[in-house]
Write a protein that holds these residues in place. Structure first.
Motif, short mmCIF file in Angstrom:
data_model
loop_
_atom_site.label_atom_id
_atom_site.label_comp_id
_atom_site.label_asym_id
_atom_site.label_seq_id
_atom_site.Cartn_x
_atom_site.Cartn_y
_atom_site.Cartn_z
N CYS A 78 34.88 39.73 36.19
CA CYS A 78 33.43 39.63 36.44
C CYS A 78 33.07 38.31 37.12
N SER A 79 33.86 37.29 36.86
CA SER A 79 33.56 35.98 37.46
C SER A 79 33.73 36.01 38.98
N GLU B 191 32.65 47.03 33.36
CA GLU B 191 32.29 47.28 31.96
C GLU B 191 32.63 48.70 31.55
N GLY C 74 37.13 40.03 23.83
CA GLY C 74 36.54 38.78 24.29
C GLY C 74 36.47 37.69 23.24
N VAL D 29 36.13 39.79 31.63
CA VAL D 29 35.27 38.62 31.87
C VAL D 29 35.77 37.83 33.07
#
Length: 474
Positions: free
Chosen positions: A372-373, A428, A291, A369
């Motif tokens: 996840c959005s 995750e 990330g 990420v």
């Protein structure tokens, strides 16, 4: 005289004293005294470690063109003794001498009168102000505390000769925030040392900063160790990498450090300059997997400086890399070798992976990420399917799988939040696994009961459009 040459020489002499203490099996004291009697500074470096080997002094090199007789005569006074010696030997070493064999002069020795002790004292006198010399030596000690070398107490004493006879003393002793056993491994000591280094704002404070670190949960730290194979040509190398991540939101102390990471380097238990191998290793890591987006890694002589793109303002990263021989204890500069880029890269990646494994949601990859959005929209769709059903048994089964209470009416937002939590948890979990061993992601709604579907399960599949909707593949 080039004052930087003398600064480097003093640091080298202190490093050698540290190694002599490491070689000793007893508790040792290292003392550096700067005595100022303008315009002269007398520098004394003494230790109670093993007696010195004269070769380490005879091999010293100094820029002769940078040594002016009006500032320094190039003379070192050396006193040394080993536990088995019955005398304290005294030498003068002239670093301005052109012939190595003639640089060392033996002076009358001092009887020990059957006393059993060992140690070395090296002295030199220069004509200069004390401040420039003091800054580098203090910085050296602040970094050495990170290694937390056992059984060594170090002190830096400054004596200023003036009309009042003022004596100013700065003492550096092993930190006590996280006491360790003597049996603790080198990497455990490095982790503890970096933790205290961060808590004390790069060891500029005597105690940890309570305003920044009111809770230890604000600081997450992990390590990685990579080793090379031993052979008849090499005793093998060990690379230890330790990474600390601070998560703070409102601390002025913290925000002042900016979005750059200071990567400290140690070689054979002494602060060292940044190697090309280290810079290459840092720039070759796929930081997006964690990330992070690397902008640059720049050599700052005694540390590397990493600049990140779009690092959150509440996040700060500190890093330490230590390379040393497996079995051999060496004096600074005794063996010339370049740390292996692949070992350094492996050590850093192991530390990053360890952080991801231990701390859920930390260092998620850019891919994770992004996925996840989408979780809020997906959770809203699934919640709509559940709550729009008139089948009470189906809704009860979903509430049970979502671990929601069935005794009262549950709102749409509550169902969405619980589904979103499960989706993100699956992402995750899968992101923490190394790429080579990633498997199919677990189901969002896990049930340990037999696989025969009851009517509620069949209804869920029919309305969800297939059993894959409730699993979340990578």
């Amino acid at each position: 005289m080039d004052i930087s040459s003398v600064q480097k020489l003093c640091i080298h002499l202190i490093s050698s004293a540290v190694q002599r203490c490491r070689l000793s099996e007893d508790l040792c004291r290292l003392s550096v005294v700067l005595k100022s009697s303008p315009p002269i500074i007398r520098v004394s470096i003494s230790d109670t470690g093993t007696g010195s080997c004269l070769e380490e002094f005879q091999d010293l090199k100094c820029n002769r063109e940078g040594i002016g007789t009006e500032k320094w005569d190039g003379l070192l006074s050396i006193k040394t003794t080993s536990i088995s010696d019955n005398k304290i030997y005294h030498y003068h070493l002239n670093l301005r001498g052109s012939v190595s064999a003639r640089r060392l002069t033996r002076l009358p020795s001092i009887p020990k009168n059957d006393a059993k002790f060992s140690g070395t004292e090296v002295c030199l006198s220069i004509s200069e102000t004390i401040d420039a010399l003091l800054k580098d030596i203090k910085h050296y000690f602040q970094k050495m505390l990170i290694l937390k070398i056992p059984s060594v107490a170090a002190e830096l004493v400054i004596e200023r000769g003036d009309a009042s006879g003022l004596r100013c003393e700065n003492v550096f002793l092993p930190n006590e925030c996280s006491p360790l056993n003597f049996s603790s491994s080198n990497v455990e000591r490095l982790k503890s040392g970096l933790e205290e280094y961060v808590l004390k704002h790069r060891n500029s404070l005597n105690n940890k900063c309570d305003s920044c670190f009111c809770s230890r949960e604000k600081l997450k730290i992990s390590s990685g160790v990579a080793c090379s194979m031993e052979s008849h040509r090499s005793p093998g190398l060990i690379v230890e990498a330790v990474i600390a991540i601070s998560e703070l939101s409102e601390s002025l102390c913290f925000r002042s450090s900016g979005n750059k990471t200071e990567v400290l380097h140690f070689k054979d238990f002494s602060p060292s300059s940044v190697s090309i191998a280290s810079l290459n290793a840092l720039t070759s890591i796929d930081w997006r997997r964690y990330g992070l987006t690397l902008v640059s890694a720049v050599d700052q002589v005694d540390h590397a400086l990493i600049e990140w793109e779009s690092l959150p303002p509440y996040l700060h990263i500190d890093m330490v890399i230590h390379c040393y021989h497996k079995q051999v204890i060496t004096y600074p500069g005794k063996y010339k070798y370049q740390p292996d880029r692949h070992l350094i890269k492996k050590g850093v990646k192991l530390a990053l992976d360890d952080l991801k494994e231990k701390h859920t949601g930390l260092l998620l990859s850019a891919h994770a990420v992004k996925i996840c959005s989408y979780a809020p929209d997906l959770a809203s769709s699934i919640a709509g399917i559940i709550l729009s059903s008139n089948d009470l048994k189906f809704r009860s089964k979903c509430s049970s799988l979502l671990e929601l209470s069935q005794s009262q009416e549950i709102g749409k937002q509550t169902v969405e939040d619980r589904i979103k939590e499960k989706i993100i948890s699956v992402i995750e979990t899968n992101d923490r696994k190394p790429e080579k061993i990633k498997e199919a992601a677990p189901f969002l709604f896990e049930d340990d009961r037999p696989q025969d579907l009851d009517p509620a399960d069949l209804y869920l599949e029919e309305h969800a459009g297939g059993d894959n909707v409730f699993s979340f593949p990578d």
